[in-house]
Design an enzyme around this catalytic site. Structure first.
Site, PDB file in Angstrom:
ATOM      1  N   CYS A 140      35.487  35.708  38.340  1.00 57.72           N
ATOM      2  CA  CYS A 140      36.000  37.023  38.765  1.00 57.72           C
ATOM      3  C   CYS A 140      35.563  38.126  37.816  1.00 57.72           C
ATOM      4  CB  CYS A 140      37.524  36.968  38.865  1.00 57.72           C
ATOM      5  SG  CYS A 140      38.327  36.268  37.407  1.00 57.72           S
ATOM      6  N   ARG A 168      44.545  39.292  32.838  1.00 54.86           N
ATOM      7  CA  ARG A 168      45.878  38.919  33.331  1.00 54.86           C
ATOM      8  C   ARG A 168      46.175  37.527  32.786  1.00 54.86           C
ATOM      9  NH1 ARG A 168      44.096  34.593  34.629  1.00 54.86           N
ATOM     10  NH2 ARG A 168      43.478  33.808  36.691  1.00 54.86           N
ATOM     11  N   HIS A 193      31.976  35.709  28.396  1.00 52.81           N
ATOM     12  CA  HIS A 193      31.709  36.538  29.577  1.00 52.81           C
ATOM     13  C   HIS A 193      30.300  37.150  29.547  1.00 52.81           C
ATOM     14  CE1 HIS A 193      36.114  36.472  28.855  1.00 52.81           C
ATOM     15  NE2 HIS A 193      36.138  36.220  30.157  1.00 52.81           N
ATOM     16  N   GLY A 194      29.860  37.574  28.333  1.00 51.54           N
ATOM     17  CA  GLY A 194      28.518  38.167  28.220  1.00 51.54           C
ATOM     18  C   GLY A 194      27.433  37.184  28.646  1.00 51.54           C
ATOM     19  N   HIS A 219      42.671  42.029  36.226  1.00 56.40           N
ATOM     20  CA  HIS A 219      42.085  42.250  34.900  1.00 56.40           C
ATOM     21  C   HIS A 219      41.622  43.710  34.850  1.00 56.40           C
ATOM     22  CE1 HIS A 219      41.626  37.851  34.510  1.00 56.40           C
ATOM     23  NE2 HIS A 219      40.850  37.818  35.570  1.00 56.40           N
TER      24      HIS A 219
END
Ligand code: NAD
Length: 335
Positions: A140, A168, A193-194, A219
Site C-alpha cells: 500500500c 497506521r 519502503h525505498g 497512512h
C-alpha cells in the site's frame, strides 16, 4: 471467455479483490479460500462465491454449518490465475503448488520482490508483467509513493526523494495490534519502503523513514523531493491532477485530516467506504526553488485493489494498453 480468478486468502485484501474482479466484464471469480469458519467465510457464501478450504479444515466448516465447494487444491485447479492474499510465510509453499498446477499467480506487498522477480504498478510498469506466470503487486505504501512520484519524475526528474511514512498501527477490523497510546519509530534505517519503490523505479534515489501511530484509517506520507528542474507549484499540481488514481483535496474544503478523507470515500458511496485513490492535499503542495514538498494519505486496505485488476489483465494479456486497462478498471469500480 472470461479469465477465471481464484482468491487465496479472503481477508482484508482478498475480499476487496473479489468485489473488484466481480465488477469487471473480462474476468470472473471461480472461488475464494478461507482457513477458519468465521463471519467472513459465512459472508463469502452469502455473496455467492464458491468457498474452498484447506483439506484439514473441511470438518470444522461442516461442524459450523458452512457449505464448502472443495479444497484449496480444487480451487487452484479451477482457476486460470490465483490472487494470493494470504498473510506472510506461506508464499514458498503456495508458489510450489501454483507452479505444479501450471497456474499464474499474483502476490501482495507483504512478500519480497525476490519471490517473483517482477513487481507491479499499473502506471509505472504495466508491461513488465505482460504474459508473466508470477508477479507481485507492491504494498500500500509503495503503491502510494509510485502513484505520485512516477509522474513527477517523468515530467521534472527527481534527483532525491526523502519520505517519512506515518503508519497506521492496525486495520479497522484488527483488535490485536498496536500501539494504542504511543508513537513507535522504525529504527532499522533506511526503511524497506525505498528499496521497494526501486523494485519498479530502480533509477529513483529515494530514502525513507517510518513511525507507527495509533490510528486505523490511513497512512500519511510527508515527501520532500529535490527535482532536476524547478517547475512552479501549479505545474506540479497539474501533473498530479493528471496522474491516475491520485485525488487532490483541499483543507479549505474541510478535508483537514484522514478522518474527512475517509468520510469523503463513504459519501462517494464506495464499497466498504474505500478510498482507492492516493489523497494529496492540494494546498499542501509547495515548490521552493527546485525542492518540492507535499503530503499524501493512503487508505491501506484499498489502494492496491485496482492494481491487482490491472495486473491480472497484463499477466493474462487481456489489454495491451496500460491506460486503457486503468480506465476500464476505474470505470467498473466507480473510481
Ligand atoms: P488478512 O489477515 O486480513 O487476510 C489473510 C487471509 O489469509 C485470511 O482470510 C486468512 O484466513 C487467510 N489464510 C491464512 N492462512 C492461510 C492458508 N494457509 N491458506 C489460505 N489462506 C490462508 O491479511 P491482509 O491484510 O489481507 O494481507 C494479505 C496480504 O496483503 C499480505 O501480503 C499483506 O502484507 C498485503 N497487504 C496488506 C495491506 C493491509 O493494510 N491490510 C495492504 C496492502 C497489502
Amino acid at each position: 471467455m472470461k479469465v477465471k480468478v481464484a482468491i487465496n486468502g479472503y481477508g482484508t485484501i482478498g475480499k476487496r479483490v473479489a468485489t473488484a474482479v466481480n465488477q469487471q466484464d473480462d474476468m470472473e471469480i471461480v472461488g475464494v479460500s478461507k482457513t477458519r469458519p468465521t463471519y467472513e467465510a459465512r459472508d463469502a457464501v452469502r455473496q455467492g462465491y464458491p468457498l474452498y478450504v484447506p483439506e484439514g479444515a473441511v470438518q470444522a466448516f461442516a461442524d459450523a454449518g458452512i457449505q464448502v465447494a472443495g479444497t484449496v487444491d480444487d480451487m487452484i485447479a479451477a482457476a486460470d490465475i490465483i490472487v494470493d492474499c494470504t498473510p506472510g510465510n506461506l508464499s514458498e509453499e503456495y508458489k510450489a503448488k501454483y507452479a505444479a498446477a501450471g497456474k499464474k499467480a499474483i502476490w501482495q506487498g507483504g512478500e519480497d520482490h525476490s519471490l517473483t522477480g517482477i513487481s507491479f504498478n499499473a502506471a509505472a510498469n504495466y508491461k513488465e508483467s505482460w504474459g508473466a506466470q508470477f508477479s507481485r503487486v507492491v504494498s500500500c505504501n509503495t503503491t502510494g509513493l509510485l502513484r505520485t512520484l512516477f509522474g513527477i519524475d517523468r515530467e521534472f526528474g527527481v534527483r532525491n526523494a526523502y519520505v517519512t511514512i506515518i503508519r497506521r498501527s492496525a486495520d479497522p477490523n484488527d483488535s490485536k495490534t498496536g500501539p494504542i497510546n504511543a508513537i513507535e519509530p522504525s529504527v532499522k534505517l533506511p526503511t524497506h519502503h525505498g528499496p521497494d519503490v526501486q523494485s519498479i523505479m530502480p533509477w529513483l534515489s529515494i530514502s525513507t523513514m517510518a513511525v507507527k501511530v495509533p490510528t486505523t484509517l490511513m497512512h500519511v506520507h510527508t515527501v520532500v523531493a529535490e527535482l532536476k528542474e524547478a517547475p512552479t507549484t501549479e505545474q506540479v499540481k497539474e501533473v498530479l491532477r493528471r496522474s491516475p488514481r491520485v485525488r487532490l483535496v483541499s483543507s479549505r474544503d474541510g478535508i483537514k485530516s484522514t478522518a474527512q478523507a475517509m468520510d469523503l470515500a463513504r459519501e462517494l458511496g464506495r464499497t466498504r467506504g474505500d478510498m482507492f485513490e492516493i489523497v494529496v492535499w492540494e494546498d499542501g503542495i509547495k515548490m521552493v526553488g527546485n525542492t518540492l514538498y507535499y503530503y499524501q494519505a493512503v487508505n491501506q486496505e484499498s489502494d492496491v485493489i485496482p492494481e491487482n485488476i490491472d495486473c491480472i489483465r497484463s499477466m493474462c494479456k487481456l489489454e495491451e494498453d496500460p491506460a486503457a486497462s486503468i480506465a476500464k478498471t476505474d470505470r467498473a469500480m466507480g473510481i
